[in-house]
Design an enzyme around this catalytic site. Sequence first.
Site, PDB file in Angstrom:
ATOM      1  N   VAL A   1       0.833  -1.206   0.000  1.00  0.00           N
ATOM      2  CA  VAL A   1       0.000   0.000   0.000  1.00  0.00           C
ATOM      3  C   VAL A   1       0.869   1.258   0.000  1.00  0.00           C
ATOM      4  O   VAL A   1       0.620   2.204  -0.757  1.00  0.00           O
ATOM      5  CB  VAL A   1      -0.956   0.000   1.212  1.00  0.00           C
ATOM      6  CG1 VAL A   1      -1.776   1.294   1.242  1.00  0.00           C
ATOM      7  CG2 VAL A   1      -1.887  -1.201   1.169  1.00  0.00           C
ATOM      8  N   CYS A   2       1.900   1.264   0.842  1.00  0.00           N
ATOM      9  CA  CYS A   2       2.798   2.421   0.925  1.00  0.00           C
ATOM     10  C   CYS A   2       3.457   2.708  -0.423  1.00  0.00           C
ATOM     11  O   CYS A   2       3.620   3.865  -0.820  1.00  0.00           O
ATOM     12  CB  CYS A   2       3.881   2.188   1.965  1.00  0.00           C
ATOM     13  SG  CYS A   2       3.256   1.938   3.635  1.00  0.00           S
ATOM     14  N   THR A   3       3.841   1.661  -1.126  1.00  0.00           N
ATOM     15  CA  THR A   3       4.507   1.835  -2.419  1.00  0.00           C
ATOM     16  C   THR A   3       3.585   2.526  -3.418  1.00  0.00           C
ATOM     17  O   THR A   3       4.004   3.433  -4.146  1.00  0.00           O
ATOM     18  CB  THR A   3       4.962   0.468  -2.964  1.00  0.00           C
ATOM     19  OG1 THR A   3       5.904  -0.100  -2.042  1.00  0.00           O
ATOM     20  CG2 THR A   3       5.615   0.605  -4.318  1.00  0.00           C
TER      21      THR A   3
END
Length: 263
Positions: A90-92
């Site tokens: 998700v962060c990516t």
Amino acid sequence: MASSSSRSFLRSFTPVLRSQLVPASKQRGSLSAHFRRGYAAPAREQPRLRLGVTAPNFQAKTTHGDMDFHKYIDGSWAILFSHPADFTPVCTTELGAFAQMRNEFEKRGVKMIGLSANDLSSHDAWIKDINDISNTSLQFPIIADADREVAFLYDMVDQQDLSNIDQKGIAFTIRAVFIIDPQKKIRLVMLYPASVGRNSAEVLRVIDSLQTGDKKGVTTPIDWQPGDDVIVPPSVTTEDAKKKFSDVREVRPYLRFTSGNTK
């Protein structure tokens, strides 16, 4: 597994501000590693980060070098947003989306800064992945917050992890967004669970709304987009509003619209 007495002892510790942390070199006794990485007995209660307060300053290592946060803002709008960890899915996607919107934020005079709970070497490798996956070039700095000092300062932590520090070690960093104005005041806070990706367009919309309101002395209605009609605030009389704005549409005495393109 920790005994009931040791768990009780561990829970008596709470996250504190950077200035209150006991340096690892001075810690004694049998405190475990996760205390050396960010927990100590508090000297005072952490201040509440209400809207309108001055964003706490901090110094940190980033992918662009050492940073003093207030000096970095330097009269600009700023967005500080946190991530649980490098090389997570998700962060990516989030970092890639914000990197792709660089020009839009720059047009509005907004500086972005990310935070992830890993060290600089991990950040550098992760940025290469982000750029490759999202076909972008990430230009804003990312804070290395492996000890969660900034995360605790801005309360970017999950209560569940605070309750489980005796088993899981240092607490998890959630997804937080802080929008800060040129006077270093916190204007908006968004907190997301780790499982939910943010909406980058919404962050940009909020910036547009805040800047429009500051410039024109108006407020914005539900689902407002730049160019839509805006609301005359209740503090302005209809008579004064008609003098100030080119047109005023009164739905109710307390609900009055004017053109969003009003200069």
